[in-house]
Design an enzyme around this catalytic site. Structure first.
Site, PDB file in Angstrom:
ATOM      1  N   LYS A 279     -27.459  49.525 -90.589  1.00  0.00           N
ATOM      2  CA  LYS A 279     -27.893  48.251 -91.652  1.00  0.00           C
ATOM      3  C   LYS A 279     -27.790  46.873 -90.784  1.00  0.00           C
ATOM      4  CE  LYS A 279     -24.884  49.919 -94.590  1.00  0.00           C
ATOM      5  NZ  LYS A 279     -24.326  50.970 -93.976  1.00  0.00           N
TER       6      LYS A 279
ATOM      7  N   GLN B 227     -22.101  50.625 -96.907  1.00  0.00           N
ATOM      8  CA  GLN B 227     -22.128  52.113 -97.165  1.00  0.00           C
ATOM      9  C   GLN B 227     -23.613  52.648 -97.509  1.00  0.00           C
ATOM     10  OE1 GLN B 227     -19.770  50.220 -99.536  1.00  0.00           O
ATOM     11  NE2 GLN B 227     -18.469  50.449 -97.675  1.00  0.00           N
TER      12      GLN B 227
ATOM     13  N   LYS C 189     -32.128  54.349 -84.307  1.00  0.00           N
ATOM     14  CA  LYS C 189     -31.423  55.261 -83.274  1.00  0.00           C
ATOM     15  C   LYS C 189     -32.234  56.410 -82.904  1.00  0.00           C
ATOM     16  CE  LYS C 189     -26.857  55.426 -82.955  1.00  0.00           C
ATOM     17  NZ  LYS C 189     -25.113  55.128 -83.046  1.00  0.00           N
TER      18      LYS C 189
ATOM     19  N   ASP D 133     -23.363  53.754 -92.108  1.00  0.00           N
ATOM     20  CA  ASP D 133     -23.674  53.424 -90.813  1.00  0.00           C
ATOM     21  C   ASP D 133     -24.859  53.667 -90.014  1.00  0.00           C
ATOM     22  OD1 ASP D 133     -20.794  53.008 -90.736  1.00  0.00           O
ATOM     23  OD2 ASP D 133     -20.333  55.172 -90.551  1.00  0.00           O
TER      24      ASP D 133
ATOM     25  N   GLY E  74     -18.253  48.887 -91.747  1.00  0.00           N
ATOM     26  CA  GLY E  74     -18.079  48.392 -90.263  1.00  0.00           C
ATOM     27  C   GLY E  74     -19.533  48.102 -90.005  1.00  0.00           C
ATOM     28  N   HIS E  75     -19.772  46.752 -89.916  1.00  0.00           N
ATOM     29  CA  HIS E  75     -21.291  46.548 -89.474  1.00  0.00           C
ATOM     30  C   HIS E  75     -21.447  45.913 -87.926  1.00  0.00           C
ATOM     31  CE1 HIS E  75     -22.165  46.335 -94.065  1.00  0.00           C
ATOM     32  NE2 HIS E  75     -22.135  47.470 -93.687  1.00  0.00           N
TER      33      HIS E  75
HETATM   34  P1  GDP Z   1     -23.906  50.049 -90.464  1.00  0.00           P
HETATM   35  O1  GDP Z   1     -22.507  50.185 -90.822  1.00  0.00           O
HETATM   36  O2  GDP Z   1     -25.104  50.697 -91.073  1.00  0.00           O
HETATM   37  O3  GDP Z   1     -24.315  48.400 -90.337  1.00  0.00           O
HETATM   38  O4  GDP Z   1     -23.950  50.630 -88.854  1.00  0.00           O
HETATM   39  P2  GDP Z   1     -22.615  50.545 -88.058  1.00  0.00           P
HETATM   40  O5  GDP Z   1     -22.546  49.348 -87.185  1.00  0.00           O
HETATM   41  O6  GDP Z   1     -21.371  51.308 -88.321  1.00  0.00           O
HETATM   42  O7  GDP Z   1     -22.974  51.970 -86.963  1.00  0.00           O
HETATM   43  C1  GDP Z   1     -24.439  51.735 -86.323  1.00  0.00           C
HETATM   44  C2  GDP Z   1     -24.006  51.778 -84.640  1.00  0.00           C
HETATM   45  O8  GDP Z   1     -25.404  52.317 -84.221  1.00  0.00           O
HETATM   46  C3  GDP Z   1     -23.690  50.699 -84.177  1.00  0.00           C
HETATM   47  O9  GDP Z   1     -22.877  50.950 -83.055  1.00  0.00           O
HETATM   48  C4  GDP Z   1     -24.865  49.895 -83.661  1.00  0.00           C
HETATM   49  O10 GDP Z   1     -24.676  48.786 -82.511  1.00  0.00           O
HETATM   50  C5  GDP Z   1     -25.556  51.186 -83.152  1.00  0.00           C
HETATM   51  N1  GDP Z   1     -27.255  51.063 -83.159  1.00  0.00           N
HETATM   52  C6  GDP Z   1     -27.799  50.501 -84.246  1.00  0.00           C
HETATM   53  N2  GDP Z   1     -29.186  50.656 -84.077  1.00  0.00           N
HETATM   54  C7  GDP Z   1     -29.397  51.431 -82.917  1.00  0.00           C
HETATM   55  C8  GDP Z   1     -30.670  51.859 -82.280  1.00  0.00           C
HETATM   56  O11 GDP Z   1     -31.549  52.026 -82.771  1.00  0.00           O
HETATM   57  N3  GDP Z   1     -30.163  52.568 -80.847  1.00  0.00           N
HETATM   58  C9  GDP Z   1     -28.763  52.899 -80.614  1.00  0.00           C
HETATM   59  N4  GDP Z   1     -28.578  53.517 -79.545  1.00  0.00           N
HETATM   60  N5  GDP Z   1     -27.724  52.358 -81.303  1.00  0.00           N
HETATM   61  C10 GDP Z   1     -27.978  51.623 -82.618  1.00  0.00           C
HETATM   62  P1  IMO Z   2     -20.653  51.093 -93.646  1.00  0.00           P
HETATM   63  O1  IMO Z   2     -21.110  49.885 -94.887  1.00  0.00           O
HETATM   64  C1  IMO Z   2     -19.622  55.213 -93.634  1.00  0.00           C
HETATM   65  C2  IMO Z   2     -16.853  56.549 -96.713  1.00  0.00           C
HETATM   66  C3  IMO Z   2     -15.544  56.886 -96.154  1.00  0.00           C
HETATM   67  C4  IMO Z   2     -15.116  58.228 -97.362  1.00  0.00           C
HETATM   68  C5  IMO Z   2     -15.745  57.502 -98.575  1.00  0.00           C
HETATM   69  C6  IMO Z   2     -14.885  56.705 -99.442  1.00  0.00           C
HETATM   70  O2  IMO Z   2     -20.257  50.601 -92.516  1.00  0.00           O
HETATM   71  O3  IMO Z   2     -22.059  51.835 -93.868  1.00  0.00           O
HETATM   72  P2  IMO Z   2     -13.543  54.392 -99.453  1.00  0.00           P
HETATM   73  O4  IMO Z   2     -12.513  53.629 -98.305  1.00  0.00           O
HETATM   74  O5  IMO Z   2     -14.798  53.555 -99.565  1.00  0.00           O
HETATM   75  O6  IMO Z   2     -12.999  54.770-100.761  1.00  0.00           O
HETATM   76  O7  IMO Z   2     -14.126  55.804 -98.777  1.00  0.00           O
HETATM   77  O8  IMO Z   2     -16.753  56.557 -98.154  1.00  0.00           O
HETATM   78  N1  IMO Z   2     -17.168  55.251 -96.435  1.00  0.00           N
HETATM   79  C7  IMO Z   2     -18.097  55.056 -95.310  1.00  0.00           C
HETATM   80  N2  IMO Z   2     -18.900  55.669 -94.482  1.00  0.00           N
HETATM   81  N3  IMO Z   2     -19.764  53.725 -93.642  1.00  0.00           N
HETATM   82  C8  IMO Z   2     -19.328  53.008 -94.609  1.00  0.00           C
HETATM   83  O9  IMO Z   2     -19.456  51.633 -94.552  1.00  0.00           O
HETATM   84  C9  IMO Z   2     -18.319  53.495 -95.350  1.00  0.00           C
HETATM   85  N4  IMO Z   2     -17.384  52.976 -96.313  1.00  0.00           N
HETATM   86  C10 IMO Z   2     -16.687  54.093 -96.650  1.00  0.00           C
HETATM   87  O10 IMO Z   2     -15.450  57.363 -95.008  1.00  0.00           O
HETATM   88  O11 IMO Z   2     -15.781  59.366 -96.924  1.00  0.00           O
HETATM   89 MG    MG Z   3     -20.846  51.177 -90.484  1.00  0.00          MG
END
Ligand code: GDP
Ligand code: IMO
Ligand code: MG
Length: 428
Positions: free
Chosen positions: A16, A225, A332, A13, A40-41
């Site tokens: 990416k 991840q 962020k 998270d 969750g991207h």
């Molecule tokens: P990922 O799994 O690495 O792709 O990241 P996620 O989508 O799960 O979580 C990142 C969250 O931060 C999302 O809600 C993005 O829209 C948000 N985000 C990404 N870059 C920035 C930033 O520079 N500033 C802010 N405020 N939000 C950001």
């Molecule tokens: P993205 O790609 C954050 C965490 C789960 C748990 C551990 C194992 O959005 O960054 P799993 O279901 O994979 O067997 O869970 O890994 N986890 C993540 N945490 N971002 C993710 O993906 C994750 N995918 C799995 O919360 O701790």
């Molecule tokens: Mg994510």
């Protein structure tokens, strides 16, 4: 043109997908190489938010091809739902996705067993998985009892394999978990329908990708991840079940390592983690809640609140070593405005001795050494030139850069594609 990789440097998270989307404008092909619908991207374009789980995050660009690599565990029914939702928004995804014939198929019983194990484990033994069946499907892959996408293309082979698989799993479901069995016929029909709809997308993507790279196409590998969730280099057993790091991007796509020229590690300007496991710079109580609410730190897959803490230099140095980072992307940073001081974890001590590296064991016992930097008051959301950032913010970034010893070449100042600063690098 070479292949480039985007990999999480922390616990997932990191933002990416925002960076993958940003880099995708110069990319021909985007490849997911591991994980599954546990990811969750989130991508934000012109204020509109898209969340991807299995479909690569570059799919909204009109001319990119998206590949589900052999290292992914593909839940076919989830995948169809996600594609149908994107198609209804006009993205025509079935004309731009390819699926590796060697990727493993995640079936409903994988999910069921994942949930049952999580629910029945003692509190101190829970991993806090996403309950998407990921670990159970990878276990079948390693046991050599899994079903692969290519198997779906041959009706007779599918029948034979699936019968054996369902028989064995039903025994486990009844004898070990005392729960309902899987209906073979129904599952066969659903998989057959899946193959009828998307069978034409299933191909040898390793061959395809190497051919395209040879022709000079630009390939972007999308990590899910993060380094500290990697099955080998993460905080085992509190990890996911795949290699999310650079090694996994080679084995999970079948491209030659020779093509990989650039590795972007993505890190928040602070740190978060979802699920159980050690987190040395974690903030508790009101302090943690403050960052969580400012950063809107709730999981994009499960909605769970993310645990929050300060930037941890040792984590990023570890990520840099195991991934061979050429660039660090800091996301962020806008969330840290308005703090008087910003602590940064600059090292660890264990039993009174300074550690030189991120340890594979005893992480929960380390004492973090902090340095505090002066904060800034201005709202910096959306700034896209480094010189326009407040001086203390520039100093903060330069401080992190000097500690992690990787150039911070991209800085994200907000969720939208345009909220991005590029420094000294040619990604425009
Ligand atoms: P990922 O799994 O690495 O792709 O990241 P996620 O989508 O799960 O979580 C990142 C969250 O931060 C999302 O809600 C993005 O829209 C948000 N985000 C990404 N870059 C920035 C930033 O520079 N500033 C802010 N405020 N939000 C950001
Ligand atoms: P993205 O790609 C954050 C965490 C789960 C748990 C551990 C194992 O959005 O960054 P799993 O279901 O994979 O067997 O869970 O890994 N986890 C993540 N945490 N971002 C993710 O993906 C994750 N995918 C799995 O919360 O701790
Ligand atoms: Mg994510």
């Amino acid at each position: 043109m070479p292949a480039e990789l985007v990999v999480g440097a922390q616990w997932g998270d990191e933002g990416k997908a925002k960076i993958i989307d940003y880099l995708s404008k110069n990319t021909d092909i985007i490849v997911r190489y591991q994980g599954g619908a546990n990811a969750g991207h989130t991508v934000v374009v012109d204020g509109k938010k898209y969340v991807f789980h299995l479909v690569p995050s570059g799919v909204i660009y009109p001319n990119t091809i998206c590949v589900i690599g052999n290292g992914v565990v593909l839940d076919p029914f989830f995948f169809l739902q996600e594609c149908d939702a994107l198609n209804s928004q006009g993205f025509d995804v079935f004309n731009k996705i390819l699926i590796s014939d060697a990727c493993h198929i995640l079936l409903p019983f994988h999910q069921k067993i994942d949930s049952l194990i999580e629910m029945s484990s003692a509190p101190n033994q829970k991993i806090g998985t996403t309950k998407r069946g990921i670990g159970i499907c990878y276990a079948d892959k390693m046991m050599r009892t899994g079903l692969r996408a290519g198997d779906l293309l041959d009706k007779q082979l599918l029948e034979e394999k699936l019968k054996g698989i369902v028989e064995r799993k039903n025994e486990i479901l009844v004898k070990l978990y005392n729960t309902d069995t899987i209906d073979y016929k129904e599952l066969y029909e659903r998989l057959h329908n899946f193959a009828e709809r998307v069978g034409h997308l299933i191909t040898n993507t390793s061959y395809y990708l190497n051919q395209e790279l040879k022709k000079g196409k630009h390939v972007l590998l999308e990590g899910a991840q993060g380094t500290c969730l990697d099955i080998d280099f993460g905080t085992y057993p509190y990890v996911t079940s795949s290699n999310s790091t650079t090694g996994g991007s080679i084995s999970g796509t079948g491209i030659s390592y020779y093509y990989l020229k650039r590795v972007y590690g993505i890190s928040k300007a602070y740190a978060t983690r979802v699920g159980e496991g050690p987190f040395p710079t974690e903030l508790f109580g009101e302090e943690g809640e403050k960052i969580r609410s400012l950063g809107q730190e709730y999981g994009a897959t499960t909605g769970r609140p993310r645990r929050c803490g300060w930037f941890d230099v040792e984590v990023i140095r570890h990520a840099s070593r195991v991934n061979g980072l050429t660039d660090l992307v800091l996301t962020k940073i806008d969330i840290l405005s308005n703090l008087d001081f910003i602590p940064v974890g600059v090292g660890y001590e264990l039993n009174g001795k300074k550690l030189d590296y991120f340890p594979s064991q005893n992480l929960e016992k380390v004492k973090v050494i902090y340095e505090e930097l002066e904060g800034w008051k201005e709202n910096i959301c959306g700034i896209n030139k480094f010189e326009d950032l407040p001086l203390n913010c520039q100093k903060f970034i330069q401080f992190l850069e000097s500690k992690v010893e990787v150039p911070i070449s991209v800085i994200s100042t907000g969720p939208d594609r345009i909220h991005t600063i590029v420094r000294n690098v040619d990604v425009e």
